[in-house]
Design a protein around this motif. Structure first.
Motif, short mmCIF file in Angstrom:
data_model
loop_
_atom_site.label_atom_id
_atom_site.label_comp_id
_atom_site.label_asym_id
_atom_site.label_seq_id
_atom_site.Cartn_x
_atom_site.Cartn_y
_atom_site.Cartn_z
N VAL A 1 4.50 15.04 5.24
CA VAL A 1 4.59 15.84 4.09
C VAL A 1 5.66 15.43 2.98
CG1 VAL A 1 5.15 18.36 3.16
CG2 VAL A 1 3.83 17.90 5.40
N GLU A 2 6.88 14.93 3.38
CA GLU A 2 7.99 14.83 2.38
C GLU A 2 7.93 13.27 2.07
OE1 GLU A 2 11.31 16.07 4.42
OE2 GLU A 2 10.65 17.91 4.46
N GLN A 3 7.38 12.27 3.15
CA GLN A 3 7.16 10.90 2.87
C GLN A 3 5.89 10.39 2.95
OE1 GLN A 3 11.27 9.07 4.00
NE2 GLN A 3 11.46 10.82 5.34
N PRO A 4 4.93 10.52 2.37
CA PRO A 4 3.60 10.12 3.03
C PRO A 4 3.42 8.66 2.87
CG PRO A 4 3.55 11.23 0.79
CD PRO A 4 4.78 11.64 1.22
N ASP A 5 4.15 8.04 2.01
CA ASP A 5 3.93 6.63 1.62
C ASP A 5 5.02 5.55 2.45
OD1 ASP A 5 2.00 7.19 -0.12
OD2 ASP A 5 3.55 7.45 -1.74
N ALA A 6 5.89 6.51 3.27
CA ALA A 6 6.87 5.74 4.32
C ALA A 6 6.41 5.04 5.41
CB ALA A 6 7.98 6.67 4.55
N LEU A 7 5.25 5.41 5.78
CA LEU A 7 4.50 4.90 7.25
C LEU A 7 3.20 4.31 6.61
CD1 LEU A 7 5.35 7.36 10.03
CD2 LEU A 7 6.26 5.00 9.44
N GLU A 8 2.91 2.91 6.93
CA GLU A 8 1.73 2.54 6.61
C GLU A 8 0.97 2.23 8.05
OE1 GLU A 8 0.32 -1.93 5.20
OE2 GLU A 8 1.18 -0.72 3.89
N ASN B 1 -2.33 0.79 16.90
CA ASN B 1 -2.10 0.77 15.60
C ASN B 1 -1.04 -0.43 15.14
OD1 ASN B 1 -3.48 3.42 14.53
ND2 ASN B 1 -2.02 3.80 15.98
N GLN B 2 -1.20 -1.09 14.21
CA GLN B 2 0.23 -1.53 13.70
C GLN B 2 0.78 -0.54 12.59
OE1 GLN B 2 -0.99 -5.28 11.48
NE2 GLN B 2 -1.18 -6.28 13.60
N VAL B 3 2.07 -0.50 12.70
CA VAL B 3 2.72 0.43 11.84
C VAL B 3 3.89 -0.40 11.08
CG1 VAL B 3 4.52 2.65 11.67
CG2 VAL B 3 2.34 2.16 13.35
N THR B 4 3.90 -0.28 9.69
CA THR B 4 5.17 -0.62 8.78
C THR B 4 5.82 0.40 8.24
OG1 THR B 4 3.42 -2.32 7.93
CG2 THR B 4 5.47 -1.92 6.66
N TYR B 5 7.08 0.18 8.29
CA TYR B 5 8.16 1.38 8.00
C TYR B 5 8.47 0.89 6.60
CZ TYR B 5 8.13 2.85 13.05
OH TYR B 5 7.73 3.43 13.77
N LYS B 6 8.58 1.74 5.47
CA LYS B 6 8.74 1.43 4.18
C LYS B 6 9.63 2.37 3.76
CE LYS B 6 4.44 -0.42 3.00
NZ LYS B 6 3.03 -0.56 2.25
N ARG B 7 10.98 2.10 3.96
CA ARG B 7 12.13 2.96 3.63
C ARG B 7 12.06 4.37 4.08
NH1 ARG B 7 16.31 0.75 0.99
NH2 ARG B 7 16.81 3.10 0.36
N LEU B 8 11.81 4.44 5.36
CA LEU B 8 11.46 5.81 5.90
C LEU B 8 12.84 6.44 6.24
CD1 LEU B 8 9.93 7.85 7.62
CD2 LEU B 8 10.16 6.60 9.52
N ARG B 9 13.03 7.50 5.64
CA ARG B 9 14.38 8.27 5.75
C ARG B 9 14.13 9.11 7.02
NH1 ARG B 9 12.89 9.25 0.97
NH2 ARG B 9 13.03 11.56 1.37
N VAL B 10 15.11 9.27 8.00
CA VAL B 10 15.26 10.01 9.00
C VAL B 10 16.64 10.82 9.03
CG1 VAL B 10 13.61 8.90 10.21
CG2 VAL B 10 15.82 8.34 10.88
N PRO B 11 16.91 11.95 9.50
CA PRO B 11 18.28 12.62 9.64
C PRO B 11 18.98 11.76 10.81
CG PRO B 11 16.92 13.95 10.52
CD PRO B 11 16.00 12.84 9.77
#
Length: 386
Positions: A192-199, A212-222
């Protein structure tokens, strides 16, 4: 320790569910590599996928020994536990190292099926050399920012939560396992909040593994997403790895019994040259030998599971169970295919589908050569080869 009667009840409960999803169901899904949503939902509603979750959180509070029987019976029925086994073995990291807040927030929902936990994001191009993970998490205020790429992350689209192991400090040659941190990420918020942070890029494999292959793009987590202590994540996933090896050993055992059952039934019914082919010792002996190896591997599976359930060291037994059961299931697969002859390659007999599925246990969740290295160095005390 559970009684024989309790094992029988677990087998019956699992078989009753599996009976609603016969080989034709799995065969149809296999054509398109589709995920078995209906089957996983039925397992969840039965509470069987909450086997290892304590009763106070809504689970069954079973041991790994009992949980392994569920996995065995799924595969012995002709199904494939890969669709849901991660929810079993990921419990170790959460139960043993998660905070009280994390357990209270997530375990009840996982137990009742409103929260799905099937995704574990660890492997990168370094493969089995986990200490060479290069994906990073940088502390920024009250958050961590994750960047990097994972080559194998299964069932992320089918999960609400994700375990991810990433580097929070540079690799130290003297303490190679330090500096890796385990995060429990709420994908519902991310989507919902960071839809482009995971490819997420789907990877089509030889059988349905929903990977899957997963690319993390500046994914913010608490910061509250950290499991246990920062930098100690490698140690935490070891618990999950032993559980994973044992559970997948049970799956391989289930496959082995499935192949033996199919080969035995076919050998009794198929007539060539005026008699059942099972009359011939050339057909009998390979089936009997494969069956005995499955039975022997099964003993190591129970030994490893019982040690794990008792909280004792079980690394050697878990690894040996994985190798022995994988080898036994693969031999059973070849014996079954040889017994069926040409018909074994025909999809409607299901042998070729299960043949493809059980091949995985030679290389995953750990390659057999690494198991041999583990036993050689950790058990027998030989010099390290890597």
């Amino acid at each position: 320790m559970p009684t024989t009667d309790s094992y029988a009840d677990i087998r019956r409960r699992t078989r009753d569910i599996c009976a609603k999803f016969p080989n034709a169901y799995w065969r149809a899904l296999d054509l398109e590599r589709e995920y078995p949503y209906e089957f996983v939902t039925a397992l969840t509603e039965s509470k069987l996928l909450a086997s290892l979750i304590p009763r106070e959180y809504g689970g069954l509070g079973w041991t790994l020994t009992e949980a392994s029987i569920v996995m065995e019976e799924i595969n012995r029925s002709g199904g494939h536990s890969a669709a849901c086994h991660a929810q079993m073995y990921t419990m170790s990291a959460l139960l043993n190292h998660g905070s009280q807040e994390q357990m209270s927030a997530y375990l009840p929902g996982i137990a009742n099926g409103t929260i799905r936990l099937q995704a574990f994001s660890i492997t990168e191009d370094a493969g089995s050399d986990t200490t060479r993970i290069v994906s990073t998490a940088e502390k920024v205020g009250d958050e961590y920012v994750i960047n990097g790429k994972k080559t194998w992350t299964s069932r992320i689209d089918q999960s609400d939560l994700l375990f991810a192991l990433v580097r929070t400090s540079p690799r130290n040659e003297k303490e190679k396992t330090k500096g890796l941190t385990l995060f429990l990420i709420d994908l519902r918020q991310v989507r919902v909040e960071q839809p482009d942070a995971l490819e997420v890029t789907k990877v089509r494999t030889m059988f349905n593994y929903a990977t899957n292959q997963v690319t993390y793009k500046r994914l913010r987590v608490p910061a509250s997403a950290v499991v246990g202590e920062v930098g100690e994540g490698f140690r935490y996933v070891l618990d999950g790895w032993n559980a994973e090896r044992i559970l997948l050993s049970a799956e391989a055992i289930g496959d082995g019994y499935w192949f033996i059952d199919k080969a035995t039934e076919y050998a009794k019914e198929r007539e060539v040259f005026g008699r059942a082919i099972g009359t011939n010792q050339g057909v009998q002996f390979p089936i009997a030998e494969a069956y005995m190896k499955i039975r022997a591997a099964d003993l190591m599976r129970y030994k490893a599971a019982d040690l794990f359930s008792a909280g004792e060291k079980c690394g050697a037994e878990a690894n040996m169970a994985k190798l022995l059961s994988g080898d036994a299931s693969w031999e059973s697969a070849n014996v079954c295919l040889n017994t069926f002859g040409g018909y074994g390659f025909v999809a409607e007999y299901d042998v070729e589908r299960k043949f493809r599925e059980t091949r995985m246990y030679q290389v995953a969740p750990i390659n057999n050569n690494l198991v041999k290295s583990f036993v050689a160095t950790k058990v027998l005390g030989l010099p390290r080869s890597y």
